[in-house]
Design a protein around this motif. Sequence first.
Motif, short mmCIF file in Angstrom:
data_model
loop_
_atom_site.label_atom_id
_atom_site.label_comp_id
_atom_site.label_asym_id
_atom_site.label_seq_id
_atom_site.Cartn_x
_atom_site.Cartn_y
_atom_site.Cartn_z
N HIS A 1 0.07 -7.54 -0.09
CA HIS A 1 0.61 -6.28 -0.37
C HIS A 1 0.38 -5.10 0.38
O HIS A 1 1.14 -4.24 0.55
CB HIS A 1 0.47 -6.21 -2.00
CG HIS A 1 -1.11 -5.67 -2.23
ND1 HIS A 1 -2.14 -6.47 -2.47
CD2 HIS A 1 -1.57 -4.58 -2.47
CE1 HIS A 1 -3.30 -6.04 -2.65
NE2 HIS A 1 -2.96 -4.80 -2.80
N GLY A 2 -0.99 -5.29 0.85
CA GLY A 2 -1.27 -4.01 1.79
C GLY A 2 -0.43 -4.10 3.15
O GLY A 2 -0.35 -3.08 3.67
N ALA A 3 -0.51 -5.14 3.52
CA ALA A 3 0.37 -5.27 4.93
C ALA A 3 1.80 -4.96 4.71
O ALA A 3 2.55 -4.54 5.41
CB ALA A 3 0.02 -6.85 5.32
N GLY A 4 2.34 -5.33 3.19
CA GLY A 4 3.69 -4.93 3.24
C GLY A 4 3.99 -3.77 3.14
O GLY A 4 4.76 -2.96 3.66
N LEU A 5 2.91 -3.08 2.21
CA LEU A 5 3.19 -1.58 2.32
C LEU A 5 2.96 -1.00 3.63
O LEU A 5 3.50 0.24 3.94
CB LEU A 5 2.11 -0.89 1.20
CG LEU A 5 2.41 -1.07 -0.44
CD1 LEU A 5 1.35 -0.81 -1.18
CD2 LEU A 5 3.58 -0.56 -0.71
N ALA A 6 2.14 -1.49 4.45
CA ALA A 6 1.81 -0.92 5.69
C ALA A 6 2.84 -1.05 6.70
O ALA A 6 3.59 -0.29 7.63
CB ALA A 6 0.73 -1.65 6.40
#
Length: 147
Positions: A96-101
């Motif tokens: 989810h962090g990579a997706g938001l990034a």
Amino acid sequence: MGDSSSDSFLKKNLKEFKEFWAERFPFTDVYSRFINRQESLPSWSESDVNEFIASDSVHGPILKTTREAANIALAGSAIGAVSTAGLAWKYSRSLHGAGLAFLGGGVFGWTFGQEIANHWYQLYRLDTMAAQVKFMEWWEKKCQRRS
């Protein structure tokens, strides 16, 4: 309760507020006749755009430059999205962090790429909105001739 002088004051201020923002965002008036149509215009192709660019010696080159600037912004968006998502994944291993990034980097990259293109092609000197409206008018007339 309802003081008439305060009501007129509010109406006057609301009118001034609307005028203030209408001056800064004129595209709402300019594009409304194309957006609020009963029947939408058919999609156009790259060859249609190139035909307009070749046929209009004033607005054609401006539209071509605007489209080239959009390609730079798109490249900036792709670079920003992939690089920030890659860094986020490398250091956090959080999906989810990579997706938001990825999303944030895409938005930042688009903005940064658009600014680079704006200065590179000196779009601030051109009336890009007028060129786009002329294209839409040309496309509207062409579609009416077809039917």
